[in-house]
Design a protein around this motif. Sequence first.
Motif, short mmCIF file in Angstrom:
data_model
loop_
_atom_site.label_atom_id
_atom_site.label_comp_id
_atom_site.label_asym_id
_atom_site.label_seq_id
_atom_site.Cartn_x
_atom_site.Cartn_y
_atom_site.Cartn_z
N ASN A 25 0.82 -1.21 0.00
CA ASN A 25 0.00 0.00 0.00
C ASN A 25 0.86 1.26 0.00
OD1 ASN A 25 -2.41 -1.38 -0.09
ND2 ASN A 25 -2.48 -1.61 2.12
N ALA A 26 2.10 1.14 -0.47
CA ALA A 26 3.00 2.29 -0.51
C ALA A 26 2.58 3.30 -1.58
CB ALA A 26 4.43 1.83 -0.75
N THR A 27 1.82 2.84 -2.56
CA THR A 27 1.33 3.73 -3.62
C THR A 27 0.13 4.51 -3.08
OG1 THR A 27 -0.14 2.01 -4.42
CG2 THR A 27 2.06 2.12 -5.43
N PRO A 28 -0.37 5.49 -3.85
CA PRO A 28 -1.61 6.14 -3.39
C PRO A 28 -2.71 5.09 -3.20
CG PRO A 28 -0.70 7.28 -5.31
CD PRO A 28 0.12 6.03 -5.10
N PRO A 29 -3.57 5.27 -2.21
CA PRO A 29 -4.59 4.26 -1.90
C PRO A 29 -5.39 3.80 -3.13
CG PRO A 29 -4.62 5.94 -0.23
CD PRO A 29 -3.64 6.40 -1.28
N GLN A 30 -5.74 4.71 -4.04
CA GLN A 30 -6.56 4.33 -5.19
C GLN A 30 -5.84 3.38 -6.14
OE1 GLN A 30 -5.74 7.48 -4.47
NE2 GLN A 30 -4.96 8.54 -6.26
N LEU A 37 -8.17 -2.90 2.76
CA LEU A 37 -8.16 -1.44 2.76
C LEU A 37 -9.46 -0.92 2.15
CD1 LEU A 37 -6.73 1.27 3.28
CD2 LEU A 37 -5.58 0.98 1.07
N ALA A 38 -9.89 -1.50 1.04
CA ALA A 38 -11.15 -1.08 0.41
C ALA A 38 -12.32 -1.24 1.39
CB ALA A 38 -11.41 -1.88 -0.86
N SER A 39 -12.34 -2.35 2.11
CA SER A 39 -13.42 -2.60 3.06
C SER A 39 -13.46 -1.57 4.17
CB SER A 39 -13.30 -4.00 3.67
OG SER A 39 -13.48 -4.97 2.67
N ILE A 40 -12.30 -1.23 4.71
CA ILE A 40 -12.28 -0.25 5.81
C ILE A 40 -12.62 1.14 5.28
CG2 ILE A 40 -9.82 0.45 5.94
CD1 ILE A 40 -12.12 -0.44 8.90
#
Length: 131
Positions: A25-30, A37-40
């Motif tokens: 997840n070091a990149t931008p979240p999108q 991560l999407a779920s949270i």
Amino acid sequence: GLNKIEEARSHASLVEKILLTKPENATPPQDSKDTELASILAVIGDISAATNNFKEAIEYYETAEKIYRNAYKTNFGHLDNVSYLLLQGVKSSVKLNDKFWYKHFSSTLKRLFPIDHHRVKELLDYKLSKS
């Protein structure tokens, strides 16, 4: 009450921070493919909507949608969490009377899921105000 919502936001934000420390997840979240991560982010979107922060909710739903797309590719339209997320986006866009986001979330839901899907049917309950 509101304290429970703020407590939920605090816990969800902590989970988000933890997930964002994962190397993938070091990149931008999108750009992530991390479905946790999407779920949270969808949960934080729901919390935002519950506190009438509909614009913020849509931002979280949009990012979660992008992550699910990255992760699931062609199976994107076969998952309950995706249909849930899209309907939540519809609900928040109706509260804002936001035509762009309403069209985005509702047309994506209708395109990906069959007409007899319970969340596609639920779309009938959510319409923009005439303005």
